[in-house]
Enzyme design. Structure first.
Site, PDB file in Angstrom:
ATOM      1  N   ARG A  25       4.045 -15.358 -10.541  1.00 41.34           N
ATOM      2  CA  ARG A  25       4.766 -13.848 -11.272  1.00 41.34           C
ATOM      3  C   ARG A  25       6.249 -13.147 -10.457  1.00 41.34           C
ATOM      4  O   ARG A  25       6.655 -13.660  -9.287  1.00 41.34           O
ATOM      5  CB  ARG A  25       4.031 -12.458 -11.342  1.00 41.34           C
ATOM      6  CG  ARG A  25       3.270 -11.744  -9.873  1.00 41.34           C
ATOM      7  CD  ARG A  25       4.568 -10.360  -9.918  1.00 41.34           C
ATOM      8  NE  ARG A  25       4.071 -10.700  -8.542  1.00 41.34           N
ATOM      9  CZ  ARG A  25       5.681 -10.312  -7.194  1.00 41.34           C
ATOM     10  NH1 ARG A  25       5.591 -11.274  -7.491  1.00 41.34           N
ATOM     11  NH2 ARG A  25       4.174  -9.551  -6.289  1.00 41.34           N
ATOM     12  N   GLU A  31       8.938  -1.727  -8.766  1.00 43.13           N
ATOM     13  CA  GLU A  31       8.296  -1.720  -7.577  1.00 43.13           C
ATOM     14  C   GLU A  31       7.953  -0.634  -6.766  1.00 43.13           C
ATOM     15  O   GLU A  31       8.097   0.339  -6.812  1.00 43.13           O
ATOM     16  CB  GLU A  31       9.820  -2.338  -6.766  1.00 43.13           C
ATOM     17  CG  GLU A  31       9.765  -3.815  -6.555  1.00 43.13           C
ATOM     18  CD  GLU A  31       9.419  -4.710  -7.794  1.00 43.13           C
ATOM     19  OE1 GLU A  31       7.932  -4.464  -7.514  1.00 43.13           O
ATOM     20  OE2 GLU A  31      10.581  -5.394  -7.897  1.00 43.13           O
ATOM     21  N   HIS A  32       6.706  -1.371  -6.659  1.00 42.64           N
ATOM     22  CA  HIS A  32       6.002   0.091  -5.086  1.00 42.64           C
ATOM     23  C   HIS A  32       5.741   1.054  -5.813  1.00 42.64           C
ATOM     24  O   HIS A  32       5.554   2.356  -5.555  1.00 42.64           O
ATOM     25  CB  HIS A  32       6.946   0.436  -4.644  1.00 42.64           C
ATOM     26  CG  HIS A  32       7.097  -0.571  -2.941  1.00 42.64           C
ATOM     27  ND1 HIS A  32       5.865  -1.032  -2.154  1.00 42.64           N
ATOM     28  CD2 HIS A  32       7.479  -2.319  -3.040  1.00 42.64           C
ATOM     29  CE1 HIS A  32       6.788  -2.451  -1.537  1.00 42.64           C
ATOM     30  NE2 HIS A  32       7.468  -3.243  -1.429  1.00 42.64           N
ATOM     31  N   ASP A  34       3.003   0.692  -8.162  1.00 49.19           N
ATOM     32  CA  ASP A  34       1.124  -0.066  -8.664  1.00 49.19           C
ATOM     33  C   ASP A  34       0.260   0.553  -7.935  1.00 49.19           C
ATOM     34  O   ASP A  34      -0.554   1.497  -8.688  1.00 49.19           O
ATOM     35  CB  ASP A  34       0.782  -1.290  -8.425  1.00 49.19           C
ATOM     36  CG  ASP A  34       1.101  -2.409  -6.915  1.00 49.19           C
ATOM     37  OD1 ASP A  34       2.017  -1.119  -6.425  1.00 49.19           O
ATOM     38  OD2 ASP A  34       1.031  -3.233  -7.199  1.00 49.19           O
ATOM     39  N   GLY A 128       8.455 -14.551  -2.899  1.00 48.96           N
ATOM     40  CA  GLY A 128       8.494 -13.437  -3.082  1.00 48.96           C
ATOM     41  C   GLY A 128       7.833 -13.233  -4.401  1.00 48.96           C
ATOM     42  O   GLY A 128       7.897 -12.594  -6.157  1.00 48.96           O
ATOM     43  N   SER A 130       4.518 -14.358  -5.169  1.00 49.94           N
ATOM     44  CA  SER A 130       3.312 -14.051  -5.203  1.00 49.94           C
ATOM     45  C   SER A 130       2.700 -15.165  -5.022  1.00 49.94           C
ATOM     46  O   SER A 130       0.850 -15.296  -5.750  1.00 49.94           O
ATOM     47  CB  SER A 130       2.485 -13.183  -6.658  1.00 49.94           C
ATOM     48  OG  SER A 130       2.233 -12.709  -6.604  1.00 49.94           O
ATOM     49  N   SER A 131       2.952 -16.442  -4.754  1.00 47.30           N
ATOM     50  CA  SER A 131       1.736 -17.212  -4.319  1.00 47.30           C
ATOM     51  C   SER A 131       0.574 -17.530  -3.599  1.00 47.30           C
ATOM     52  O   SER A 131      -0.194 -17.276  -3.747  1.00 47.30           O
ATOM     53  CB  SER A 131       2.431 -18.614  -3.826  1.00 47.30           C
ATOM     54  OG  SER A 131       2.330 -18.464  -2.558  1.00 47.30           O
ATOM     55  N   ASP A 175       0.227  -8.241  -8.913  1.00 44.62           N
ATOM     56  CA  ASP A 175      -0.373  -9.767  -8.749  1.00 44.62           C
ATOM     57  C   ASP A 175      -1.060 -10.199  -9.040  1.00 44.62           C
ATOM     58  O   ASP A 175      -1.470 -11.341 -10.552  1.00 44.62           O
ATOM     59  CB  ASP A 175      -0.047 -10.081  -7.272  1.00 44.62           C
ATOM     60  CG  ASP A 175       1.487  -9.464  -6.867  1.00 44.62           C
ATOM     61  OD1 ASP A 175       2.058  -8.696  -7.987  1.00 44.62           O
ATOM     62  OD2 ASP A 175       1.473  -9.363  -5.445  1.00 44.62           O
TER      63      ASP A 175
HETATM   64  C1  GLA Z   1       3.516  -7.012  -3.590  1.00 44.62           C
HETATM   65  C2  GLA Z   1       2.154  -6.355  -4.225  1.00 44.62           C
HETATM   66  C3  GLA Z   1       2.354  -4.930  -5.539  1.00 44.62           C
HETATM   67  C4  GLA Z   1       3.679  -4.224  -5.141  1.00 44.62           C
HETATM   68  C5  GLA Z   1       4.513  -4.917  -4.814  1.00 44.62           C
HETATM   69  C6  GLA Z   1       5.459  -3.753  -4.921  1.00 44.62           C
HETATM   70  O1  GLA Z   1       3.481  -8.008  -4.264  1.00 44.62           O
HETATM   71  O2  GLA Z   1       1.157  -7.154  -3.741  1.00 44.62           O
HETATM   72  O3  GLA Z   1       1.281  -4.820  -5.170  1.00 44.62           O
HETATM   73  O4  GLA Z   1       3.558  -3.415  -3.951  1.00 44.62           O
HETATM   74  O5  GLA Z   1       4.628  -5.965  -3.801  1.00 44.62           O
HETATM   75  O6  GLA Z   1       5.743  -4.145  -5.667  1.00 44.62           O
END
Ligand code: GLA
Length: 443
Positions: A25, A31-32, A34, A128, A130-131, A175
Site C-alpha cells: 500500500r 500519517e500516524h 490510525d 515503506g 507495508s510488505s 495497512d
Molecule cells: C505503519 C503502521 C501503520 C501506520 C503507519 C503510519 O505503516 O503499520 O499502522 O501507523 O505506520 O501512518
C-alpha cells in the site's frame, strides 16, 4: 503456471490448491493517525506478494520463499507461539495464526490438514510499502482458505491489526485494512475504533510516483523503538490533555479513549477546537517520566503499566530528549483534518489543493512528528523543483519512499529533472490504486 505455483510444485510435488495475491500500500495522507482513532487515506498497489498454498503434513506448517534471503521453515502447529528472533520472516506467520486463534477463527482443522505456503514476491521489503502487513494478511488468508473457514474482510482486518502487535510493533490498522479492502481506481478513507471504510475515487490527469530514499525501514527491527515511541507519546499527550480538561471545566473530555473520540459523536468537537486547546493543555517543552507521574498523579509502576507497555514485561524508557507531547498531538489532530480536506479535494479532482495538503503533511511529519530524515527531505525538495504538484514521505517514516503527485502532462519532465538532480540511479516508479487481496486461483 506462475512463479509461486511453479516453485510450490517443484518443492512439494503436486499443485497448490490456491494462489493468493496480497498487495502493498501507499498512504496518500494521514500519517500516524490510525492508532489515534483518526482517519487515513491509503490505496492498495499492484506490487504484491503471491502465495501458493495447500494442505501439507498433519500438525506442520511449512513456509518457503522464492527469495533465498528468506529461508524455508517448518513449524509445528502447537509451537506457533514460539517466536523467532526479531526480523525473522516466520514471525509474521506466527503473528497471523495467533491473531486468528485469539479471534476464534482457527479451530482444529489446521492441525489436521497442515499447511504449505510458497511466497514469491513482487513487493520490495523495507521501503515503506507495508510488505510485512501484506505478508501477515497473505498468511492469514492461506490458513483460512486451506481450513475452509468463512470470514468477513472488515472483521479480519481488525483481527490482523491486533495480531501484528505480536511482532512487537504497536501499529494501527491502516495497512491490513487497505491490503484486504483496496479497490481499483480508489483510495480508501479508513476510520478506526470502530473500523470503517469509504472508497473515494482517485482518477484523473495525475499520476503518483514513489522515490526510494535508499534508507531502509524496519518497523519490527531497527526502527521499532522509534515507531513505538509515537503511539506512547500520543497516549500520554491525551492523558495530560484530559487532566487539563478536568481542571478547566470540561470533565466530559476524559471519556475519550483516543484522540479521535474527541472529534466524533458524542463529544463531537471540531478539529479547530481541539487544535486550539492543545497549546493551553500541553507544555512546549518535553516531559520527563518524573514530571508525568506528578502531572497525572500516578506512581511510577502505574505510569509504566498504563502508558509505557509495549509487550509482555517490555516497557518503554524515557527517550533522552523527553516525551514531546505537544508536538505529537498538534500533528495528529491537524493531520486528521488534512485527511478530511484531501477527501474533498479528491472528489473535486482539485489537484493543487491536494498537493498543498501533501506538502503541509510532510512539513508536519518532519517538524512536529519527527519521522522524516535528510534523504526523504531531499527527495521532497527536489520534487518541488521538478514540477510535482505535492510531495511527502509515506508510511511509518524514518526512511522508505517519498510520494509525488505529478500531472500526467508533466510526468516526463518530472522524471528527467529528478534524475538530473539526484542521479541516474534514483529508483523512481509509478504506483496506482489497485484492488485488495484476492484469491487468483482456486481449484
Ligand atoms: C505503519 C503502521 C501503520 C501506520 C503507519 C503510519 O505503516 O503499520 O499502522 O501507523 O505506520 O501512518
Amino acid at each position: 503456471m506462475g512463479g509461486a505455483e511453479a516453485e510450490f510444485a517443484q518443492r512439494w510435488g503436486g499443485n497448490a490448491a490456491r494462489v493468493i495475491r496480497a498487495p502493498g500500500r501507499v498512504n496518500l495522507i494521514g500519517e500516524h493517525t490510525d492508532y489515534n482513532g483518526l482517519p487515513v487515506l491509503p490505496f492498495a498497489i499492484a506490487q504484491s506478494h503471491r502465495l501458493a498454498v495447500g494442505a501439507g503434513r498433519p500438525g506442520v506448517i511449512e513456509i518457503a520463499n522464492a527469495d533465498p534471503a528468506y529461508p524455508a521453515k517448518a513449524i509445528r502447529v502447537e509451537d506457533v507461539g514460539a517466536f523467532s528472533p526479531a526480523g525473522e520472516w516466520d514471525n509474521y506467520l506466527r503473528a497471523a495464526l495467533l491473531g486468528l486463534r485469539d479471534a476464534g477463527l482457527l479451530g482444529t482443522e489446521l492441525e489436521r490438514r497442515g499447511l504449505r505456503v510458497l511466497v514469491a514476491s513482487g513487493l520490495p521489503a523495507r521501503v515503506g510499502l507495508s510488505s510485512s502487513s501484506a505478508l501477515v494478511v497473505g498468511f492469514a488468508l492461506a490458513a483460512l482458505h486451506v481450513c475452509e473457514v468463512r470470514y468477513d474482510r472488515l472483521e479480519l482486518a481488525e483481527v490482523l491489526a491486533e495480531a501484528e502487535h505480536y511482532v512487537g510493533t504497536r501499529g494501527g490498522g491502516m495497512d491490513q485494512t487497505v491490503c484486504l479492502l483496496g479497490r481499483p481506481g480508489h483510495a480508501l478513507r479508513i476510520d478506526f475504533f470502530p473500523l470503517q471504510v469509504e472508497p473515494v475515487p482517485f482518477e484523473g490527469d495525475v499520476e503518483v510516483y514513489l522515490a526510494d530514499s535508499g534508507v531502509h525501514v524496519e518497523k519490527s527491527g531497527r526502527n521499532r523503538s522509534q515507531y513505538n515511541r509515537r503511539p506512547i507519546e500520543c497516549r500520554l499527550a491525551l492523558a495530560v490533555f484530559q487532566a487539563w480538561a478536568r481542571a478547566n471545566g470540561r470533565p466530559e473530555l476524559a471519556a475519550a479513549r483516543y484522540w479521535g473520540d474527541l472529534v466524533k459523536p458524542p463529544l463531537g468537537l471540531t478539529h479547530e477546537a481541539v487544535s486550539s486547546m492543545i497549546p493551553q493543555a500541553l507544555a512546549p517543552i518535553p516531559y520527563s517520566t518524573d514530571g508525568l507521574e506528578e502531572h497525572l498523579g500516578l506512581r511510577e509502576t502505574d505510569l509504566r503499566e498504563t502508558y509505557l507497555t509495549v509487550g509482555a514485561d517490555d516497557y518503554f524508557a524515557q527517550p533522552s530528549d523527553g516525551f514531546k507531547l505537544r508536538q505529537r498531538a498538534a500533528h495528529v489532530v491537524a493531520e486528521a483534518w488534512r485527511v478530511e480536506e484531501a477527501v474533498g479535494a479528491l472528489r473535486r479532482t482539485d489537484w493543487p489543493e491536494l498537493g498543498r495538503l501533501l506538502d503541509a503533511s510532510h512539513a508536519s511529519c518532519r517538524d512536529l512528528y519527527e519521522i522524516s530524515c535528510p534523504e526523504l527531505d531531499r527527495l521532497v525538495e527536489a520534487a518541488g523543483y521538478a514540477g510535482a504538484v505535492g510531495s511527502r514521505l509515506t508510511g511509518a517514516g524514518f526512511g522508505g519512499c517519498a510520494l509525488h503527485l505529478v500531472r500526467r502532462a508533466d510526468a516526463a519532465g518530472f522524471l528527467d529533472t529528478m534524475k538530473r538532480l539526484l542521479g541516474e540511479s534514483l529508483s523512481l516508479f509509478r504506483v496506482g490504486p489497485s484492488g485488495g487481496a484476492e484469491i487468483i486461483k482456486s481449484l
